[in-house]
Write a protein that holds these residues in place. Structure first.
Motif: not given
Length: 381
Positions: A124-127, A300-301, A305-310, A316-321
């Protein structure tokens, strides 16, 4: 750089009893390793399938009837469940720590004030890990919210002891929470009687005090920091490369099969990138029984990448997922192909690359027909 754990407690101290939730492929492997070295291992058997009960028996694990009994009898609980169940499993343990039955039995067994160590080894993610850790520091059965929490939280059977109404309030069982992750496959005994073991990465406060050194050495524990979330971040970064590459192999090899160029793809990989070909074949044929577990792990990965990596939508716009999309690839395998019915110990389909891509192609066609039928019914309803 991760360091081998250097923890307190000598080999002359009694071995801690270990509870494992639950007994899947990894859980039973770790249980067998512990039992082989003389540790008492417990789990909750109530409500489990006959398949799981057979695993429990084969590994000489003691099956208990309730979560309260598990908390009472265990010095350490290892949570090793699919990511979607990580939160619900922690809630079960949290509630059991407030049970009069568990508190009294634990006091009889260990004395007053002896804390339980709960190690979350889930992908799971750090959050999410921090939210689970916060649960054990709160008196109520309230879990701090997370944008992803509802996505991985589901109802989970809670095996409680009989009613404990009208009893005086007792101090709940204290919990030391540690963040962890498992990198590598389940432990297995080699022909030379040595054990092949994964790396168990660990982080969190007081890690050097709450786990015995013999225990951490046996499990190949490597401490990566004092902060809750560090081990989960490392696990996510590692898994993104291995399982992300398998997802790319699914897309590449299935598309090549559909286009009639799979033999040519394999020929060129064999000539120009033989390592990638070997990794792709191994990943494709080993993936089917695990795809259902990887759906929520990919989500969770993505959160990591969103929460910890920014790498969020603002950057990244709509490509963030990207890994949300990879989650859908594994969901297709698990829900819409016969490969989703596979089990590690009894393989029938997908043991050859040609069969993997054929099954996926059939699943894609079936899903398209289903979606078209659903759309038609909606339009005419």
């Amino acid at each position: 750089m991760p360091q081998p754990a250097a923890m307190a407690t000598s080999s002359t101290s009694p071995k801690p009893s270990v509870g494992i939730l639950s007994i899947g492929d990894m859980g039973v492997g770790i249980a067998r390793l512990l039992r082989h070295h003389g540790y008492e291992v417990y789990t909750v058997g109530a409500g489990r399938s006959q398949h799981t009960l057979n695993r429990i028996k084969s590994a000489q694990i003691k099956a208990l009837d309730t979560d309260e009994a598990l908390v009472a009898e265990s010095d350490i609980i290892l949570s090793i469940v699919p990511p979607r169940d990580a939160v619900a499993t922690a809630q079960r343990a949290h509630q059991a720590c407030h049970s009069h039955t568990a508190i009294k039995r634990r006091q009889e067994r260990t004395g007053l004030g002896r804390k339980l160590t709960y190690v979350d080894l889930n992908a799971v993610s750090p959050r999410t890990t921090r939210a689970i850790g916060a649960l054990f520091s709160t008196p109520s059965n309230h879990l701090p919210t997370s944008p992803r929490l509802q996505g991985i939280r589901r109802s989970f059977s809670f095996h409680r002891a009989d009613s404990e109404s009208e009893q005086p309030e007792l101090q709940p069982v204290g919990v030391d929470f540690l963040d962890g992750g498992i990198i590598g496959g389940p432990p297995s005994l080699r022909e030379d009687q040595t054990w092949k073991r994964p790396s168990i990465v660990l982080s969190g406060p007081r890690h050097s005090e709450v786990l015995p050194s013999d225990f951490t050495e046996l499990l190949n524990v490597r401490v990566v920091g004092d902060t809750i979330g560090a081990a989960s971040a490392l696990k996510a970064c590692f898994a993104s490369l291995s399982k992300g590459m398998i997802a790319l192999s699914i897309l590449s090899f299935t598309t090549a099969h559909q286009a009639g160029v799979l033999p040519a793809l394999e020929e060129h990989l064999r000539e120009f990138n033989p390592g990638a070909l070997a990794a792709a074949k191994s990943g494709l044929t080993g993936m089917p029984p695990k795809a259902y577990r990887w759906v929520d792990e990919m989500r969770q990965i993505n959160e990591t990448f969103v929460e910890e990596g920014g790498f969020g939508k603002d950057v990244l716009g709509e490509t963030h997922g990207v890994f949300d999309g990879i989650a859908e690839v594994y969901k297709l395998i698990a829900d819409d192909t016969v490969l989703g019915e596979e089990r590690v110990e009894s393989r029938k389909r997908g043991t050859e690359v040609s069969d993997v891509v054929e099954c996926i192609g059939d699943g894609i066609k079936a899903k398209k027909r289903k979606v078209a039928g659903d759309n038609w019914r909606r339009n005419w309803s």
